[in-house]
Design a protein around this motif. Structure first.
Motif, short mmCIF file in Angstrom:
data_model
loop_
_atom_site.label_atom_id
_atom_site.label_comp_id
_atom_site.label_asym_id
_atom_site.label_seq_id
_atom_site.Cartn_x
_atom_site.Cartn_y
_atom_site.Cartn_z
N ALA A 184 4.01 -8.69 -0.15
CA ALA A 184 2.70 -8.36 -0.73
C ALA A 184 1.59 -9.11 0.01
O ALA A 184 0.51 -8.56 0.26
CB ALA A 184 2.68 -8.71 -2.21
N GLN A 185 1.86 -10.36 0.37
CA GLN A 185 0.87 -11.14 1.10
C GLN A 185 0.65 -10.59 2.51
O GLN A 185 -0.47 -10.62 3.03
CB GLN A 185 1.32 -12.60 1.18
N ALA A 186 1.70 -10.09 3.13
CA ALA A 186 1.61 -9.60 4.51
C ALA A 186 0.63 -8.42 4.63
O ALA A 186 -0.02 -8.26 5.67
CB ALA A 186 2.99 -9.18 5.02
N VAL A 187 0.52 -7.60 3.56
CA VAL A 187 -0.39 -6.46 3.61
C VAL A 187 -1.72 -6.76 2.91
O VAL A 187 -2.53 -5.88 2.69
CB VAL A 187 0.26 -5.20 3.01
N ASN A 188 -1.95 -8.04 2.57
CA ASN A 188 -3.17 -8.52 1.91
C ASN A 188 -3.31 -7.98 0.50
O ASN A 188 -4.41 -7.83 -0.02
CB ASN A 188 -4.42 -8.17 2.74
N GLY A 189 -2.17 -7.72 -0.15
CA GLY A 189 -2.18 -7.33 -1.54
C GLY A 189 -2.81 -5.98 -1.79
O GLY A 189 -2.83 -5.10 -0.93
N PHE A 190 -3.34 -5.82 -2.99
CA PHE A 190 -3.97 -4.56 -3.38
C PHE A 190 -5.41 -4.51 -2.85
O PHE A 190 -6.04 -5.53 -2.60
CB PHE A 190 -3.96 -4.42 -4.90
N ASN A 191 -5.91 -3.30 -2.69
CA ASN A 191 -7.21 -3.06 -2.06
C ASN A 191 -8.31 -3.04 -3.13
O ASN A 191 -8.33 -2.17 -4.00
CB ASN A 191 -7.16 -1.72 -1.32
N HIS A 192 -9.24 -3.99 -3.04
CA HIS A 192 -10.31 -4.11 -4.03
C HIS A 192 -11.31 -2.96 -4.00
O HIS A 192 -12.14 -2.83 -4.91
CB HIS A 192 -11.06 -5.42 -3.85
N GLU A 193 -11.24 -2.15 -2.95
CA GLU A 193 -12.15 -1.00 -2.91
C GLU A 193 -11.82 0.02 -3.98
O GLU A 193 -12.66 0.87 -4.33
CB GLU A 193 -12.09 -0.34 -1.52
N PHE A 194 -10.63 -0.06 -4.54
CA PHE A 194 -10.24 0.85 -5.61
C PHE A 194 -10.80 0.34 -6.93
O PHE A 194 -10.37 -0.68 -7.46
CB PHE A 194 -8.72 0.98 -5.69
N VAL A 195 -11.76 1.08 -7.46
CA VAL A 195 -12.37 0.79 -8.75
C VAL A 195 -12.29 2.08 -9.56
O VAL A 195 -12.58 3.16 -9.06
CB VAL A 195 -13.84 0.34 -8.60
N PHE A 204 -1.39 0.99 -1.80
CA PHE A 204 -0.63 -0.23 -1.57
C PHE A 204 0.73 0.09 -0.96
O PHE A 204 1.15 -0.50 0.04
CB PHE A 204 -0.46 -0.96 -2.91
N VAL A 205 1.42 1.07 -1.52
CA VAL A 205 2.74 1.45 -1.02
C VAL A 205 2.65 2.07 0.37
O VAL A 205 3.52 1.84 1.22
CB VAL A 205 3.43 2.40 -2.02
N THR A 206 1.61 2.85 0.61
CA THR A 206 1.42 3.42 1.95
C THR A 206 1.36 2.33 2.99
O THR A 206 1.96 2.42 4.07
CB THR A 206 0.13 4.27 1.99
N ARG A 207 0.66 1.24 2.67
CA ARG A 207 0.57 0.13 3.62
C ARG A 207 1.90 -0.63 3.72
O ARG A 207 2.25 -1.15 4.78
CB ARG A 207 -0.58 -0.81 3.23
N LEU A 208 2.65 -0.69 2.62
CA LEU A 208 3.98 -1.31 2.70
C LEU A 208 4.89 -0.53 3.63
O LEU A 208 5.67 -1.12 4.40
CB LEU A 208 4.61 -1.38 1.30
N TYR A 209 4.80 0.80 3.58
CA TYR A 209 5.58 1.62 4.51
C TYR A 209 5.17 1.34 5.95
O TYR A 209 6.02 1.21 6.84
CB TYR A 209 5.37 3.11 4.21
N LYS A 210 3.88 1.25 6.18
CA LYS A 210 3.40 0.98 7.53
C LYS A 210 3.85 -0.40 8.02
O LYS A 210 4.08 -0.61 9.21
CB LYS A 210 1.86 1.07 7.59
N TYR A 211 3.99 -1.32 7.08
CA TYR A 211 4.47 -2.66 7.40
C TYR A 211 5.96 -2.65 7.74
O TYR A 211 6.47 -3.55 8.40
CB TYR A 211 4.20 -3.58 6.20
N GLY A 212 6.68 -1.63 7.28
CA GLY A 212 8.08 -1.49 7.63
C GLY A 212 9.05 -1.52 6.46
O GLY A 212 10.27 -1.50 6.67
N LEU A 213 8.54 -1.56 5.23
CA LEU A 213 9.43 -1.60 4.06
C LEU A 213 9.92 -0.20 3.68
O LEU A 213 9.25 0.80 3.94
CB LEU A 213 8.72 -2.21 2.86
#
Length: 279
Positions: A184-195, A204-213
Protein backbone atom coordinates in the motif's frame (compact mmCIF):
# COMPACT_ATOMS: atom_id res chain seq x y z
CA UNK A 1 2.38 -11.48 11.45
CA UNK A 2 0.69 -8.43 12.99
CA UNK A 3 -2.65 -7.59 11.41
CA UNK A 4 -4.24 -4.15 11.59
CA UNK A 5 -7.95 -3.99 10.77
CA UNK A 6 -9.01 -0.59 9.42
CA UNK A 7 -12.74 0.01 9.91
CA UNK A 8 -14.16 2.98 7.99
CA UNK A 9 -17.24 4.73 9.36
CA UNK A 10 -19.44 7.78 9.08
CA UNK A 11 -22.34 8.45 11.47
CA UNK A 12 -23.47 4.84 11.93
CA UNK A 13 -22.56 4.09 15.56
CA UNK A 14 -25.11 1.27 15.82
CA UNK A 15 -23.60 -0.65 12.91
CA UNK A 16 -20.05 0.20 13.97
CA UNK A 17 -20.65 -1.29 17.43
CA UNK A 18 -21.70 -4.58 15.83
CA UNK A 19 -18.53 -4.58 13.73
CA UNK A 20 -16.27 -3.87 16.71
CA UNK A 21 -17.96 -6.55 18.80
CA UNK A 22 -17.52 -8.97 15.91
CA UNK A 23 -13.81 -8.21 15.69
CA UNK A 24 -13.41 -8.73 19.44
CA UNK A 25 -15.03 -12.17 19.14
CA UNK A 26 -12.64 -13.49 16.49
CA UNK A 27 -10.96 -16.90 16.68
CA UNK A 28 -7.72 -15.01 15.97
CA UNK A 29 -7.61 -11.46 17.31
CA UNK A 30 -5.94 -8.76 15.21
CA UNK A 31 -3.00 -6.84 16.62
CA UNK A 32 -5.04 -3.63 16.49
CA UNK A 33 -8.25 -2.10 15.21
CA UNK A 34 -8.20 1.38 13.69
CA UNK A 35 -11.57 3.13 13.42
CA UNK A 36 -11.15 5.38 10.38
CA UNK A 37 -13.81 8.03 10.93
CA UNK A 38 -14.68 10.38 8.05
CA UNK A 39 -16.11 13.14 10.23
CA UNK A 40 -18.79 11.45 12.37
CA UNK A 41 -20.52 13.44 15.09
CA UNK A 42 -20.41 13.02 18.88
CA UNK A 43 -22.67 9.95 18.97
CA UNK A 44 -19.96 7.86 17.29
CA UNK A 45 -17.27 9.28 19.56
CA UNK A 46 -19.32 8.44 22.65
CA UNK A 47 -19.99 4.89 21.48
CA UNK A 48 -16.31 4.25 20.75
CA UNK A 49 -15.01 5.72 24.03
CA UNK A 50 -15.31 2.51 26.12
CA UNK A 51 -13.46 0.53 23.45
CA UNK A 52 -10.43 2.82 23.41
CA UNK A 53 -9.14 1.41 26.69
CA UNK A 54 -8.88 -2.04 25.15
CA UNK A 55 -5.32 -3.40 24.96
CA UNK A 56 -5.79 -6.76 23.25
CA UNK A 57 -6.37 -5.78 20.57
CA UNK A 58 -5.44 -2.12 20.79
CA UNK A 59 -8.23 0.08 19.43
CA UNK A 60 -7.61 3.56 18.02
CA UNK A 61 -9.96 6.23 16.68
CA UNK A 62 -8.62 8.24 13.74
CA UNK A 63 -10.92 11.13 12.82
CA UNK A 64 -10.99 13.93 10.27
CA UNK A 65 -13.43 16.86 9.98
CA UNK A 66 -16.59 16.31 7.97
CA UNK A 67 -15.83 17.90 4.60
CA UNK A 68 -17.73 15.61 2.29
CA UNK A 69 -17.13 11.97 1.40
CA UNK A 70 -13.33 11.57 1.76
CA UNK A 71 -12.93 7.83 2.13
CA UNK A 72 -9.54 7.78 0.39
CA UNK A 73 -8.01 10.29 2.78
CA UNK A 74 -9.32 8.78 6.02
CA UNK A 75 -8.06 5.36 4.94
CA UNK A 76 -4.62 6.86 4.40
CA UNK A 77 -4.70 8.51 7.81
CA UNK A 78 -5.52 5.14 9.32
CA UNK A 79 -2.69 3.44 7.40
CA UNK A 80 -0.21 5.91 8.88
CA UNK A 81 -1.51 5.11 12.37
CA UNK A 82 -1.12 1.34 11.89
CA UNK A 83 1.58 -0.77 13.52
CA UNK A 84 0.74 -3.98 11.69
CA UNK A 85 2.53 -5.31 8.64
CA UNK A 86 -0.69 -6.54 7.04
CA UNK A 87 -3.77 -4.35 6.61
CA UNK A 88 -7.37 -5.51 6.38
CA UNK A 89 -9.89 -2.91 5.20
CA UNK A 90 -13.42 -3.42 6.50
CA UNK A 91 -16.40 -1.08 6.25
CA UNK A 92 -18.14 -0.03 9.46
CA UNK A 93 -21.38 -1.71 8.40
CA UNK A 94 -19.82 -5.09 7.55
CA UNK A 95 -19.93 -7.57 10.45
CA UNK A 96 -17.06 -10.08 10.21
CA UNK A 97 -17.69 -13.81 10.48
CA UNK A 98 -15.77 -15.16 13.49
CA UNK A 99 -12.94 -16.65 11.36
CA UNK A 100 -12.55 -13.41 9.38
CA UNK A 101 -9.14 -12.35 10.74
CA UNK A 102 -7.86 -15.92 10.88
CA UNK A 103 -8.76 -16.39 7.21
CA UNK A 104 -7.15 -13.11 6.16
CA UNK A 105 -4.01 -14.15 8.03
CA UNK A 106 -3.89 -17.58 6.36
CA UNK A 107 -4.64 -16.22 2.88
CA UNK A 108 -2.14 -13.35 2.96
CA UNK A 109 0.27 -13.84 0.09
CA UNK A 110 3.30 -11.80 -0.94
CA UNK A 111 2.84 -10.56 -4.48
CA UNK A 112 -0.93 -10.36 -4.09
CA UNK A 113 -3.73 -8.55 -2.29
CA UNK A 114 -6.74 -10.50 -1.06
CA UNK A 115 -10.29 -9.63 -2.12
CA UNK A 116 -12.82 -10.89 0.40
CA UNK A 117 -16.51 -11.59 -0.17
CA UNK A 118 -19.66 -10.27 1.44
CA UNK A 119 -23.15 -11.48 2.26
CA UNK A 120 -25.78 -8.77 1.75
CA UNK A 121 -28.26 -8.28 4.61
CA UNK A 122 -31.49 -6.50 3.67
CA UNK A 123 -33.23 -3.76 5.66
CA UNK A 124 -35.63 -6.15 7.41
CA UNK A 125 -32.79 -8.21 8.91
CA UNK A 126 -30.10 -5.54 9.41
CA UNK A 127 -31.27 -4.42 12.85
CA UNK A 128 -31.61 -7.92 14.30
CA UNK A 129 -28.37 -9.44 13.01
CA UNK A 130 -25.11 -9.30 14.97
CA UNK A 131 -22.02 -11.50 15.28
CA UNK A 132 -23.71 -13.88 17.74
CA UNK A 133 -26.57 -14.48 15.33
CA UNK A 134 -24.14 -15.22 12.54
CA UNK A 135 -22.67 -18.08 14.59
CA UNK A 136 -26.04 -19.84 14.42
CA UNK A 137 -26.16 -21.59 11.04
CA UNK A 138 -29.89 -22.34 11.48
CA UNK A 139 -30.62 -18.61 11.87
CA UNK A 140 -28.48 -17.63 8.89
CA UNK A 141 -30.03 -20.32 6.69
CA UNK A 142 -33.45 -19.11 7.82
CA UNK A 143 -32.57 -15.58 6.71
CA UNK A 144 -31.42 -16.93 3.36
CA UNK A 145 -34.62 -18.95 2.84
CA UNK A 146 -36.75 -15.93 3.74
CA UNK A 147 -34.78 -13.84 1.20
CA UNK A 148 -33.48 -11.48 3.88
CA UNK A 149 -29.88 -12.05 2.79
CA UNK A 150 -28.37 -12.45 -0.66
CA UNK A 151 -25.03 -13.82 -1.84
CA UNK A 152 -25.98 -16.53 0.64
CA UNK A 153 -23.61 -19.10 -0.92
CA UNK A 154 -20.81 -17.38 1.02
CA UNK A 155 -22.31 -18.36 4.40
CA UNK A 156 -20.54 -21.73 4.27
CA UNK A 157 -16.90 -21.69 5.40
CA UNK A 158 -14.83 -24.29 3.55
CA UNK A 159 -11.21 -23.97 4.79
CA UNK A 160 -9.71 -26.32 2.19
CA UNK A 161 -11.46 -24.76 -0.79
CA UNK A 162 -8.73 -23.54 -3.19
CA UNK A 163 -8.11 -19.85 -3.75
CA UNK A 164 -7.45 -18.39 -7.17
CA UNK A 165 -5.54 -15.43 -8.54
CA UNK A 166 -6.92 -13.10 -11.17
CA UNK A 167 -6.85 -9.55 -12.48
CA UNK A 168 -9.58 -7.12 -13.45
CA UNK A 169 -11.94 -4.80 -11.60
CA UNK A 170 -15.15 -6.81 -11.76
CA UNK A 171 -16.44 -7.77 -8.32
CA UNK A 172 -13.97 -5.49 -6.56
CA UNK A 173 -15.06 -4.48 -3.04
CA UNK A 174 -13.00 -2.21 -0.82
CA UNK A 175 -15.24 -3.11 2.12
CA UNK A 176 -13.29 -6.37 2.59
CA UNK A 177 -9.71 -6.33 1.36
CA UNK A 178 -6.32 -7.40 2.72
CA UNK A 179 -2.89 -6.13 1.66
CA UNK A 180 0.64 -5.93 3.01
CA UNK A 181 1.31 -2.45 4.31
CA UNK A 182 4.52 -2.15 2.31
CA UNK A 183 2.55 -2.67 -0.92
CA UNK A 184 0.00 0.00 0.00
CA UNK A 185 2.88 2.35 0.79
CA UNK A 186 4.63 1.55 -2.49
CA UNK A 187 1.70 2.97 -4.51
CA UNK A 188 1.29 5.95 -2.10
CA UNK A 189 -1.97 4.61 -0.71
CA UNK A 190 -5.36 5.83 -1.82
CA UNK A 191 -5.75 8.85 -4.10
CA UNK A 192 -7.05 11.97 -2.32
CA UNK A 193 -8.38 13.35 -5.59
CA UNK A 194 -11.34 11.03 -5.11
CA UNK A 195 -14.02 12.97 -3.25
CA UNK A 196 -17.59 11.69 -3.21
CA UNK A 197 -18.73 8.10 -3.59
CA UNK A 198 -17.23 5.75 -6.11
CA UNK A 199 -14.18 4.32 -7.86
CA UNK A 200 -11.47 5.09 -5.27
CA UNK A 201 -11.09 1.34 -4.66
CA UNK A 202 -10.89 0.55 -8.38
CA UNK A 203 -8.24 3.21 -8.94
CA UNK A 204 -6.19 1.93 -5.99
CA UNK A 205 -6.34 -1.63 -7.31
CA UNK A 206 -5.48 -0.49 -10.84
CA UNK A 207 -2.26 0.96 -9.46
CA UNK A 208 -1.59 -2.21 -7.46
CA UNK A 209 -1.80 -4.17 -10.71
CA UNK A 210 0.62 -1.75 -12.35
CA UNK A 211 2.94 -2.24 -9.38
CA UNK A 212 2.90 -5.97 -10.10
CA UNK A 213 0.41 -7.46 -7.62
CA UNK A 214 -2.17 -10.12 -8.41
CA UNK A 215 -5.64 -10.36 -6.91
CA UNK A 216 -6.39 -13.40 -4.75
CA UNK A 217 -9.93 -14.60 -3.96
CA UNK A 218 -11.69 -17.36 -2.07
CA UNK A 219 -15.53 -17.58 -2.04
CA UNK A 220 -15.74 -19.45 1.28
CA UNK A 221 -13.30 -17.67 3.60
CA UNK A 222 -12.84 -14.17 5.12
CA UNK A 223 -16.54 -13.37 4.79
CA UNK A 224 -18.40 -10.34 6.14
CA UNK A 225 -22.11 -9.54 6.41
CA UNK A 226 -22.90 -6.17 4.83
CA UNK A 227 -25.81 -4.45 6.59
CA UNK A 228 -28.36 -2.56 4.50
CA UNK A 229 -28.01 1.21 4.21
CA UNK A 230 -29.35 3.97 2.01
CA UNK A 231 -27.33 4.53 -1.15
CA UNK A 232 -24.76 7.29 -1.04
CA UNK A 233 -25.24 10.21 -3.37
CA UNK A 234 -23.42 9.70 -6.67
CA UNK A 235 -23.13 13.31 -7.72
CA UNK A 236 -19.34 13.07 -8.11
CA UNK A 237 -19.35 9.72 -9.89
CA UNK A 238 -18.68 11.17 -13.36
CA UNK A 239 -15.60 13.01 -12.05
CA UNK A 240 -14.39 9.88 -10.30
CA UNK A 241 -14.97 7.80 -13.44
CA UNK A 242 -12.73 10.24 -15.31
CA UNK A 243 -10.00 9.89 -12.67
CA UNK A 244 -10.18 6.10 -12.93
CA UNK A 245 -9.99 6.21 -16.72
CA UNK A 246 -6.95 8.49 -16.50
CA UNK A 247 -5.26 6.02 -14.14
CA UNK A 248 -5.98 3.08 -16.45
CA UNK A 249 -4.40 4.88 -19.39
CA UNK A 250 -1.17 6.05 -17.76
CA UNK A 251 1.81 3.91 -16.76
CA UNK A 252 2.33 5.15 -13.20
CA UNK A 253 1.50 3.07 -10.14
CA UNK A 254 1.93 5.87 -7.59
CA UNK A 255 -0.60 8.68 -7.19
CA UNK A 256 0.50 12.28 -6.66
CA UNK A 257 -1.78 12.96 -3.68
CA UNK A 258 -1.78 10.16 -1.14
CA UNK A 259 0.06 8.91 1.93
CA UNK A 260 3.09 11.12 1.42
CA UNK A 261 0.99 14.29 1.43
CA UNK A 262 -0.18 13.46 4.97
CA UNK A 263 3.20 12.74 6.52
CA UNK A 264 3.94 16.44 7.04
CA UNK A 265 0.49 17.13 8.49
CA UNK A 266 1.13 18.38 12.03
CA UNK A 267 -2.39 17.47 13.14
CA UNK A 268 -1.55 13.83 12.53
CA UNK A 269 1.01 13.52 15.33
CA UNK A 270 -1.75 13.12 17.93
CA UNK A 271 -3.35 10.37 15.86
CA UNK A 272 -0.16 8.31 15.93
CA UNK A 273 -0.32 8.43 19.74
CA UNK A 274 -4.00 7.47 19.70
CA UNK A 275 -4.92 10.84 21.21
CA UNK A 276 -7.07 12.42 18.57
CA UNK A 277 -8.17 15.99 19.29
CA UNK A 278 -11.58 16.91 17.85
CA UNK A 279 -12.37 20.16 16.10
Amino acid sequence: MKISVIVTTYNRPDALKKVLDGLLAQTCLPHEIIVADDGSGPETRQMIAPYLGNKNPLIKHVWQPDDGFRLAQIRNRAILACQGEYLVFLDGDCIPEKHFVEDHHDLADHGAFFQGKRVLVNQAAAEQLDHSGMDCLVKVVGLALSLKISNWHHILRIPLFPSRKKTGLSGLRGCNMGIFKKDAQAVNGFNHEFVGWGREDAEFVTRLYKYGLKRKENPFRAICYHLWHKENTRERLADNDALLEQCIKNIHYSCASGLNSLKQDNSFSAVNRGERAYD
